[in-house]
Write a protein that holds these residues in place. Structure first.
Motif, PDB file in Angstrom:
ATOM      1  N   UNK A  53       0.840  -1.188   0.000  1.00  0.00           N
ATOM      2  CA  UNK A  53       0.000   0.000   0.000  1.00  0.00           C
ATOM      3  C   UNK A  53       0.879   1.243   0.000  1.00  0.00           C
ATOM      4  N   UNK A  54       0.533   2.213  -0.846  1.00  0.00           N
ATOM      5  CA  UNK A  54       1.213   3.498  -0.889  1.00  0.00           C
ATOM      6  C   UNK A  54       0.325   4.525  -0.204  1.00  0.00           C
ATOM      7  N   UNK A  55       0.909   5.297   0.709  1.00  0.00           N
ATOM      8  CA  UNK A  55       0.225   6.390   1.384  1.00  0.00           C
ATOM      9  C   UNK A  55       0.947   7.670   0.976  1.00  0.00           C
ATOM     10  N   UNK A  56       0.215   8.654   0.455  1.00  0.00           N
ATOM     11  CA  UNK A  56       0.848   9.908   0.034  1.00  0.00           C
ATOM     12  C   UNK A  56      -0.069  11.081   0.341  1.00  0.00           C
ATOM     13  N   UNK A  57       0.501  12.104   0.952  1.00  0.00           N
ATOM     14  CA  UNK A  57      -0.258  13.298   1.292  1.00  0.00           C
ATOM     15  C   UNK A  57      -0.491  14.135   0.044  1.00  0.00           C
ATOM     16  N   UNK A  58      -1.720  14.598  -0.132  1.00  0.00           N
ATOM     17  CA  UNK A  58      -2.103  15.436  -1.260  1.00  0.00           C
ATOM     18  C   UNK A  58      -2.533  16.795  -0.705  1.00  0.00           C
ATOM     19  N   UNK A  59      -1.703  17.797  -0.894  1.00  0.00           N
ATOM     20  CA  UNK A  59      -2.000  19.120  -0.330  1.00  0.00           C
ATOM     21  C   UNK A  59      -3.198  19.782  -1.008  1.00  0.00           C
ATOM     22  N   UNK A  60      -3.541  19.339  -2.218  1.00  0.00           N
ATOM     23  CA  UNK A  60      -4.686  19.912  -2.939  1.00  0.00           C
ATOM     24  C   UNK A  60      -5.998  19.691  -2.188  1.00  0.00           C
ATOM     25  N   UNK A  61      -6.171  18.490  -1.625  1.00  0.00           N
ATOM     26  CA  UNK A  61      -7.413  18.213  -0.902  1.00  0.00           C
ATOM     27  C   UNK A  61      -7.174  17.991   0.592  1.00  0.00           C
ATOM     28  N   UNK A  62      -5.937  18.125   1.052  1.00  0.00           N
ATOM     29  CA  UNK A  62      -5.648  18.012   2.474  1.00  0.00           C
ATOM     30  C   UNK A  62      -5.837  16.617   3.030  1.00  0.00           C
ATOM     31  N   UNK A  63      -5.721  15.618   2.192  1.00  0.00           N
ATOM     32  CA  UNK A  63      -5.910  14.246   2.653  1.00  0.00           C
ATOM     33  C   UNK A  63      -4.750  13.354   2.268  1.00  0.00           C
ATOM     34  N   UNK A  64      -4.756  12.167   2.829  1.00  0.00           N
ATOM     35  CA  UNK A  64      -3.751  11.167   2.487  1.00  0.00           C
ATOM     36  C   UNK A  64      -4.401  10.176   1.534  1.00  0.00           C
ATOM     37  N   UNK A  65      -3.842  10.067   0.350  1.00  0.00           N
ATOM     38  CA  UNK A  65      -4.340   9.123  -0.644  1.00  0.00           C
ATOM     39  C   UNK A  65      -3.709   7.755  -0.390  1.00  0.00           C
ATOM     40  N   UNK A  66      -4.512   6.711  -0.598  1.00  0.00           N
ATOM     41  CA  UNK A  66      -4.058   5.346  -0.352  1.00  0.00           C
ATOM     42  C   UNK A  66      -4.228   4.552  -1.647  1.00  0.00           C
ATOM     43  N   UNK A  67      -3.119   3.936  -2.091  1.00  0.00           N
ATOM     44  CA  UNK A  67      -3.117   3.179  -3.337  1.00  0.00           C
ATOM     45  C   UNK A  67      -2.688   1.741  -3.084  1.00  0.00           C
ATOM     46  N   UNK A  68      -3.362   0.821  -3.747  1.00  0.00           N
ATOM     47  CA  UNK A  68      -2.970  -0.590  -3.740  1.00  0.00           C
ATOM     48  C   UNK A  68      -1.930  -0.762  -4.843  1.00  0.00           C
ATOM     49  N   UNK A  69      -0.764  -1.310  -4.511  1.00  0.00           N
ATOM     50  CA  UNK A  69       0.323  -1.474  -5.476  1.00  0.00           C
ATOM     51  C   UNK A  69       0.429  -2.889  -6.026  1.00  0.00           C
TER      52      UNK A  69
END
Length: 167
Positions: A116-132
């Motif tokens: 799982x990739x966790x990355x902060x997105x300053x555009x929406x102020x949230x942490x996006x979570x991706x299945x790799x």
């Protein structure tokens, strides 16, 4: 050989490898380390396995010793667009197997066991979570995690995430 300065270092403690990210040179080195057998054994010099050049500027790397992957975060200097390059590390020379766009952020981490990739997105102020899984990034349902909404700021500074880590 290492030239200039390193922007990031990433250690694979399972396979005794070190990734050295050199942003100015637009490359990264993969180095094999030899662990001493005990405290009285002399340290051996590391061996350079590969030097990989990139078209975009690499800033950060994450190694996944369980799935033999190296993830390199790169940014296009002209557009500012970011992506993660996925390399297979099953052989001495890392092989690029995929890439995918991500928000531009220094706050990201990978849960290597769960892929799982966790990355902060300053555009929406949230942490996006991706299945790799399968070496492609698929954003999971419920992503982004809305930290801005859950923890609203009452001061004049904006919400930000630094040194994102998963366990």
């Amino acid at each position: 050989a290492l030239q200039g300065s390193a922007h990031d270092l990433e250690l694979d403690g399972v396979n005794n490898r070190l990734a050295v990210v050199q942003d100015v040179l637009k490359r990264f080195d993969l180095i094999q380390l030899v662990r001493p057998k005990n405290a009285s054994t002399p340290v051996q010099a590391p061996e350079l396995l590969a030097t990989i050049e990139t078209d975009r500027t690499p800033f950060f790397a994450k190694m996944d010793p369980y799935h033999d992957r190296l993830y390199v975060f790169v940014v296009d200097g002209e557009t500012g667009d970011s992506e993660v390059l996925v390399y297979s590390t099953t052989s001495v020379e890392p092989a690029l197997i995929s890439s995918f766009p991500v928000p531009t952020s220094a706050a990201w981490d990978i849960d290597t066991v769960r892929q799982l990739l966790f990355i902060y997105d300053s555009e929406d102020g949230g942490v996006r979570v991706f299945d790799l899984f399968g070496d492609q990034a698929k954003e999971l349902e419920g992503s982004p995690i809305p930290f801005n909404e859950w923890f609203p700021e009452t001061n004049t500074w904006s919400f930000s995430v630094r040194n994102l880590r998963v366990d």
